[in-house]
Design an enzyme around this catalytic site. Sequence first.
Site, PDB file in Angstrom:
ATOM      1  N   MET A 155      -7.808  14.787   6.590  1.00 49.79           N
ATOM      2  CA  MET A 155      -6.856  15.418   7.542  1.00 49.79           C
ATOM      3  C   MET A 155      -7.398  16.753   7.663  1.00 49.79           C
ATOM      4  O   MET A 155      -6.657  17.791   8.288  1.00 49.79           O
ATOM      5  CB  MET A 155      -5.413  15.670   7.237  1.00 49.79           C
ATOM      6  CG  MET A 155      -5.012  13.809   7.196  1.00 49.79           C
ATOM      7  SD  MET A 155      -3.320  13.394   7.450  1.00 49.79           S
ATOM      8  CE  MET A 155      -2.752  14.507   6.107  1.00 49.79           C
ATOM      9  N   ALA A 187      -8.533  21.058   6.745  1.00 53.25           N
ATOM     10  CA  ALA A 187      -8.129  21.844   5.657  1.00 53.25           C
ATOM     11  C   ALA A 187      -8.845  21.825   4.603  1.00 53.25           C
ATOM     12  O   ALA A 187      -8.301  21.797   3.336  1.00 53.25           O
ATOM     13  CB  ALA A 187      -6.625  21.930   5.473  1.00 53.25           C
ATOM     14  N   HIS A 241     -12.169  17.794  -1.482  1.00 52.82           N
ATOM     15  CA  HIS A 241     -12.720  16.895  -0.290  1.00 52.82           C
ATOM     16  C   HIS A 241     -14.053  17.200  -0.514  1.00 52.82           C
ATOM     17  O   HIS A 241     -14.845  16.382  -0.306  1.00 52.82           O
ATOM     18  CB  HIS A 241     -12.369  17.546   0.971  1.00 52.82           C
ATOM     19  CG  HIS A 241     -10.909  17.582   1.489  1.00 52.82           C
ATOM     20  ND1 HIS A 241     -10.078  18.693   1.563  1.00 52.82           N
ATOM     21  CD2 HIS A 241      -9.969  16.329   1.688  1.00 52.82           C
ATOM     22  CE1 HIS A 241      -8.829  18.045   1.802  1.00 52.82           C
ATOM     23  NE2 HIS A 241      -8.987  16.794   2.001  1.00 52.82           N
ATOM     24  N   GLN A 284       1.455   8.706  10.287  1.00 50.00           N
ATOM     25  CA  GLN A 284       1.606   8.805   8.688  1.00 50.00           C
ATOM     26  C   GLN A 284       2.522   9.925   8.325  1.00 50.00           C
ATOM     27  O   GLN A 284       2.926  10.038   7.192  1.00 50.00           O
ATOM     28  CB  GLN A 284       0.154   9.018   7.860  1.00 50.00           C
ATOM     29  CG  GLN A 284      -0.357  10.179   8.034  1.00 50.00           C
ATOM     30  CD  GLN A 284      -1.715  10.025   7.225  1.00 50.00           C
ATOM     31  OE1 GLN A 284      -2.673   9.363   7.829  1.00 50.00           O
ATOM     32  NE2 GLN A 284      -1.611  10.339   6.024  1.00 50.00           N
ATOM     33  N   GLY A 313      -9.679  10.473  -2.447  1.00 46.25           N
ATOM     34  CA  GLY A 313      -9.282  11.153  -3.706  1.00 46.25           C
ATOM     35  C   GLY A 313      -8.246  10.294  -4.589  1.00 46.25           C
ATOM     36  O   GLY A 313      -6.883   9.565  -3.944  1.00 46.25           O
ATOM     37  N   ARG A 314      -8.193  10.321  -5.752  1.00 44.38           N
ATOM     38  CA  ARG A 314      -7.211   9.401  -6.606  1.00 44.38           C
ATOM     39  C   ARG A 314      -5.605  10.412  -6.706  1.00 44.38           C
ATOM     40  O   ARG A 314      -4.887   9.901  -7.404  1.00 44.38           O
ATOM     41  CB  ARG A 314      -7.715   9.069  -8.060  1.00 44.38           C
ATOM     42  CG  ARG A 314      -8.451   7.822  -7.767  1.00 44.38           C
ATOM     43  CD  ARG A 314      -9.004   7.367  -9.184  1.00 44.38           C
ATOM     44  NE  ARG A 314     -10.020   7.384  -9.552  1.00 44.38           N
ATOM     45  CZ  ARG A 314     -10.569   7.077 -10.554  1.00 44.38           C
ATOM     46  NH1 ARG A 314      -9.748   7.027 -11.963  1.00 44.38           N
ATOM     47  NH2 ARG A 314     -12.051   6.872 -10.690  1.00 44.38           N
ATOM     48  N   LYS A 315      -5.755  11.506  -6.215  1.00 42.65           N
ATOM     49  CA  LYS A 315      -4.698  12.241  -6.129  1.00 42.65           C
ATOM     50  C   LYS A 315      -3.574  11.316  -5.423  1.00 42.65           C
ATOM     51  O   LYS A 315      -2.440  11.354  -5.822  1.00 42.65           O
ATOM     52  CB  LYS A 315      -4.657  13.615  -5.678  1.00 42.65           C
ATOM     53  CG  LYS A 315      -3.194  14.488  -5.817  1.00 42.65           C
ATOM     54  CD  LYS A 315      -3.255  15.814  -5.238  1.00 42.65           C
ATOM     55  CE  LYS A 315      -3.461  16.013  -3.822  1.00 42.65           C
ATOM     56  NZ  LYS A 315      -2.112  15.616  -3.211  1.00 42.65           N
ATOM     57  N   SER A 364      -4.266  20.306   0.352  1.00 43.48           N
ATOM     58  CA  SER A 364      -4.107  21.104   1.267  1.00 43.48           C
ATOM     59  C   SER A 364      -2.920  21.781   1.580  1.00 43.48           C
ATOM     60  O   SER A 364      -2.768  22.896   2.278  1.00 43.48           O
ATOM     61  CB  SER A 364      -4.405  20.465   2.802  1.00 43.48           C
ATOM     62  OG  SER A 364      -5.784  19.771   2.473  1.00 43.48           O
ATOM     63  N   ARG A 365      -1.699  21.175   0.811  1.00 42.25           N
ATOM     64  CA  ARG A 365      -0.253  21.617   1.085  1.00 42.25           C
ATOM     65  C   ARG A 365      -0.012  22.656  -0.032  1.00 42.25           C
ATOM     66  O   ARG A 365       0.819  23.482   0.216  1.00 42.25           O
ATOM     67  CB  ARG A 365       0.643  20.500   0.816  1.00 42.25           C
ATOM     68  CG  ARG A 365       0.520  19.497   1.928  1.00 42.25           C
ATOM     69  CD  ARG A 365       1.760  18.538   1.919  1.00 42.25           C
ATOM     70  NE  ARG A 365       2.077  17.804   2.886  1.00 42.25           N
ATOM     71  CZ  ARG A 365       1.420  16.557   3.367  1.00 42.25           C
ATOM     72  NH1 ARG A 365       0.720  16.092   2.429  1.00 42.25           N
ATOM     73  NH2 ARG A 365       1.602  15.961   4.341  1.00 42.25           N
TER      74      ARG A 365
HETATM   75  O1  PAF Z   1      -5.637  11.409   2.412  1.00 43.16           O
HETATM   76  C1  PAF Z   1      -5.674  11.791   3.545  1.00 43.16           C
HETATM   77  O2  PAF Z   1      -6.037  12.884   3.858  1.00 43.16           O
HETATM   78  C2  PAF Z   1      -5.116  10.773   4.662  1.00 43.16           C
HETATM   79  O3  PAF Z   1      -4.345   9.835   4.461  1.00 43.16           O
HETATM   80  C3  PAF Z   1      -6.280   9.896   5.174  1.00 43.16           C
HETATM   81  C4  PAF Z   1      -6.904   8.879   4.532  1.00 43.16           C
HETATM   82  C5  PAF Z   1      -7.528  10.637   5.893  1.00 43.16           C
HETATM   83  C6  PAF Z   1      -5.783   8.841   6.442  1.00 43.16           C
HETATM   84  O4  PAF Z   1      -5.162  10.118   7.516  1.00 43.16           O
END
Ligand code: PAF
Length: 290
Positions: A31, A33, A38, A63, A149-151, A188-189
């Site tokens: 998403m 940021a 990442h 989402q 990511g497994r977070k 990112s948060r």
């Molecule tokens: O983990 C994320 O950043 C999001 O949930 C994803 C997998 C990109 C789907 O929008």
Amino acid sequence: MPVVVHEPAAVVEACDRARSAGERVGLVPTMGALHEGHLALIDEARRRGAGYVVVTIFVNPLQFGPTEDFDRYPRTLDADVARCAERGVSLVYAPDVRTMHPAGFQTHVVVEGLTARLEGAHRPGHFRGVTTVVTKLFQVAQPCLAVFGRKDYQQWKTLERMARDLDMRVTLIGHPTVREPDGLALSSRNRYLGPAERARALAIVRGLRAAADAFAAGERDTRVLEALVRTPVTEAFDRVDYVAVTDPETLEPSGERTGNRALVAVAAHIGTTRLIDNCVLGEDTPPTVP
Ligand code: PAF
């Protein structure tokens, strides 16, 4: 610099061309940021043999719940593209909402059982949004591998299930959580947190570490392991959504005693920021507490 495109047809064309040139396409859905977590996913895609790495950047409204942070979620496309360039990403796909979900959009992908608990119980519709958008990304890029990511452990397991159930021809890779030197999981948060809030957030790290240490010493009592996380988190955070000890594959609650692998997962709020984290006891390297 990576090529930056905003339309699905451009992704289809670029990935087809890469495949014709003999490249393996790897996908890293994000998403934006972008942070070191990442970038580790990008490196992992390359390490697993993807010569053509596609990063998608899309803050997916499907989402987010109505009271969640969709509007304030950081949008930093130029900086993200620059970071992708440093990591040798070939293509960045950054669609807008109307391109991804045009008027009249009414098709969704739903994974059932696995999404019922934990995040799914606290964020109704969240996983439906994730699985729908990831399916669309798989459709256009047709990657041979995709890294998550497994977070977001439950997300990873849910997407694995989806790919298996729907015979998607993609290998999903779950990359271990990347942490700050003091153990805080990169997110990112995290940028929403002020310094005092960030210090309080480390209670999650202390809790996970305590549970991992107890587990390594032989503790298998589910209530004891859960309390080792719940106690510091409850003290430091303003609200706890859940602290759960579950089977790492089914995400069903562990009974009175865990097996030799157990997921401990937590979601809690500090002010207006919601953080999640987890550790697979008996498997993951637990976070370091300085
Ligand atoms: O983990 C994320 O950043 C999001 O949930 C994803 C997998 C990109 C789907 O929008």
